[in-house]
Write a protein that holds these residues in place. Structure first.
Motif, PDB file in Angstrom:
ATOM      1  N   SER A  18       0.821  -1.215   0.000  1.00  0.00           N
ATOM      2  CA  SER A  18       0.000   0.000   0.000  1.00  0.00           C
ATOM      3  C   SER A  18       0.854   1.264   0.000  1.00  0.00           C
ATOM      4  O   SER A  18       0.547   2.213  -0.729  1.00  0.00           O
ATOM      5  CB  SER A  18      -0.905   0.050   1.231  1.00  0.00           C
ATOM      6  N   CYS A 140      -0.321   3.659   5.766  1.00  0.00           N
ATOM      7  CA  CYS A 140      -0.292   2.451   4.927  1.00  0.00           C
ATOM      8  C   CYS A 140       0.418   1.367   5.730  1.00  0.00           C
ATOM      9  O   CYS A 140       1.348   0.720   5.258  1.00  0.00           O
ATOM     10  CB  CYS A 140       0.423   2.750   3.625  1.00  0.00           C
ATOM     11  N   CYS A 397      -7.083  -0.336  -2.193  1.00  0.00           N
ATOM     12  CA  CYS A 397      -5.994   0.601  -1.902  1.00  0.00           C
ATOM     13  C   CYS A 397      -5.740   1.539  -3.069  1.00  0.00           C
ATOM     14  O   CYS A 397      -5.496   2.729  -2.866  1.00  0.00           O
ATOM     15  CB  CYS A 397      -4.723  -0.145  -1.547  1.00  0.00           C
TER      16      CYS A 397
END
Ligand SMILES: Cc1cc2nc3c(=O)[nH]c(=O)nc-3n(C[C@H](O)[C@H](O)[C@H](O)COP(=O)(O)OP(=O)(O)OC[C@H]3O[C@@H](n4cnc5c(N)ncnc54)[C@H](O)[C@@H]3O)c2cc1C
Length: 499
Positions: A18, A140, A397
């Motif tokens: 991510s 993330c 994402c």
């Protein structure tokens, strides 16, 4: 704490799938914004670097687990961990993202000041604390604790003379050739590790309290590979990605609407794999409906083959206690073991375990409501990347990153400094994840909530999210925008600009 404080427009926490994706989107869609990635470990890749157990692989296809901007070019659709790690690292190298990463920087606390419209991020770096400031904080950091997995208590554990291993911390020196292995668990990790270890161990037993739905798919996707030969890589990738997205959505909806029918189909498939004499009822027929928990995917029937060939077996029972030589079960049966693998799962953790403070008040994120599945009620300028539970992580994402960039650009265009999802007490709460899995139930008290209506509702639906996150209005009445007080412009003399 060091003296000067570096400032970035955006700080990304985490250099996994991510975080690297977020950096790519920022660079592409908000090229004027400065950013850094703070990463607690010493490597890129997150999950795909941490987990080193035998056979580590994805359990969803790489055409949807891959980024929308970078085609997956390997032959295997169900890919091994090192290939995924390479894919993430290549993305970072190709896009000059590597040099933006501060490794060994474990974020502990972030505090927002509305007066300055700034986050101050505090992190542990090589034994001392460092501070950064940023206008927008993009978490993330994944969804589980890196410090340790879920390791339940069992009586007698300390008396066991063999070795006990948790898959999150696989010892490099573990030699299981010719050994008797018991793997406790029935989730994605257990069904991966069992057939792989069974290649060299004398025997592997998968010991589960209750069964999981297990589905076999070819490791290689023949039509995807054919398309890649015939078409430009990106076109071939997008076609396969959409086919898989639509099939996944169709199957999930069918499972929710006709659970009995889907259940029967899944169980019949296992019966075909294991033959009429195998007790599929006991070992492969879950008590819950399909997609009440995540399905387990096995490539090319590897688990079923190991069972049929007698190299692996499944025992469905409850542990009474460990003994010196193995595990005693409630049925009275005893399993001998040289090695026990506790594939008992992860410990869910939100926002990388970071403390969140807003204008001097510490937030209990478990009381917050998730906005569009990425921001949180009454927490300004913070988003987190969190994937789907019923489809590949990266699908959501990528959309989250696109939305965050839209939001940052919108704020810049309108001269806003602060964007806050304003809580609405009239919106009824629902649990954030509607999975019955143990790891979700155990984490109920740390997970935020979702609301019953949009924009607080999590739909777990890629097509719908694509429309709303890509095209929906940013100013939806719930996200409140503000400019910082004029005096704040001179309010942070200690901050130095980055790049
Ligand atoms: C074994 C396993 C297999 C999986 N297989 C699949 C699959 O097939 N398909 C799928 O969709 N999903 C799968 N998942 C879920 C998987 O985690 C995601 O697909 C994806 O890898 C998550 O990427 P991420 O970057 O969001 O998080 P992570 O990979 O967890 O990376 C987070 C990064 O943030 C860093 N970090 C965390 N907290 C902090 C902090 N406080 N300060 C600084 N840095 C921090 C970590 O060190 C890490 O590098 C799997 C998960 C596991 C554990």
């Amino acid at each position: 704490m060091q003296g000067s404080v570096e400032h970035f427009d955006v700080i990304i926490v985490g250099a996994g799938l991510s975080g690297i994706g977020a950096a790519f989107h920022l660079k592409r869609d908000c090229p004027s914004k400065s950013y850094a990635i703070l990463e607690g470990r010493d490597a890129i890749g997150g999950t795909w670097d941490l987990f080193r157990y035998p056979g580590i692989r994805s359990d969803s296809d790489m055409y949807t687990l891959g980024y929308n901007f970078k085609p997956w070019r390997e032959a295997k659709a169900i890919a091994d961990g090192p290939s995924i790690r390479k894919y993430v690292r290549d993305t970072a190298a190709e896009n000059a993202i590597e040099q933006k990463i501060r490794f060994h920087t474990l974020v502990k606390r972030a505090s927002w000041s509305s007066a300055d419209a700034l986050w101050t991020v505090e992190a542990e770096q090589g034994g001392s604390m460092v501070r950064y400031t940023c206008n927008f904080l993009f978490m993330c950091s994944g969804y589980y604790a890196y410090s340790g997995g879920y390791d339940p208590h069992w009586d007698g554990r300390e008396t066991f003379k063999g070795r006990i291993v948790h898959p999150q911390f696989w010892p490099e020196d573990l030699d299981y050739r010719g050994k008797k292995v018991v793997v406790i668990g029935s989730g994605a990790t257990a069904v991966t590790v069992v057939p792989e270890m069974a290649k060299d161990a004398s025997h592997v037993t998968m010991l589960q309290r209750s069964p999981t739905y297990v589905v076999s798919r070819p490791a290689e996707d023949a039509s995807a590979n054919w398309l890649r030969e015939k078409l430009p890589a990106m076109l071939a990738y997008q076609i396969t990605r959409w086919r898989n997205v639509l099939f996944g959505m169709f199957f999930f909806n069918l499972a929710r609407k006709r659970p009995e029918r889907v259940k029967k189909q899944l169980i019949d498939m296992v019966k075909q794999e294991l033959g009429p004499d195998y007790d599929v009822g006991t070992h492969f027929t879950p008590r819950y409906n399909p997609w009440d928990q995540r399905l387990c995917l096995v490539p090319d029937s590897d688990l079923f083959k190991a069972i049929k060939e007698g190299r692996a077996s499944v025992v469905t029972d409850t542990i009474e206690r460990f003994t010196e030589t193995g595990i005693k079960l409630q049925s009275g049966q005893e399993l001998e073991a040289d090695i026990v693998v506790t594939a008992t799962g992860l410990k869910l953790e939100m926002l990388g375990g970071m403390q969140v403070v807003v204008d001097g008040v510490q937030k209990n994120m478990a009381l917050a409501m998730s906005y569009k599945g990425m921001m949180y009620s009454d927490v300004p300028n913070l988003a987190s990347a969190f994937g789907y539970t019923n489809a590949s992580w990266t699908l959501k994402c990528d959309l989250t990153c696109e939305y965050v960039c839209r939001l940052i650009n919108h704020m810049q265009r309108h001269g806003y400094d602060q964007a806050t999802p304003k809580s609405d007490p009239s919106v009824a709460e629902l649990p954030w994840l509607d999975f019955s899995s143990g790891y979700v139930q155990r984490a109920k008290d740390v997970l935020p909530k979702q609301g019953v209506v949009k924009p607080w509702r999590l739909y777990q639906n890629y097509a719908l999210d694509m429309l709303t996150l890509r095209m929906g209005r940013i100013e939806d009445g719930t996200l409140k925008f503000a400019k910082k007080p004029a005096a704040a412009n001179t309010n942070r003399p200690e901050a130095i600009a980055a790049e």
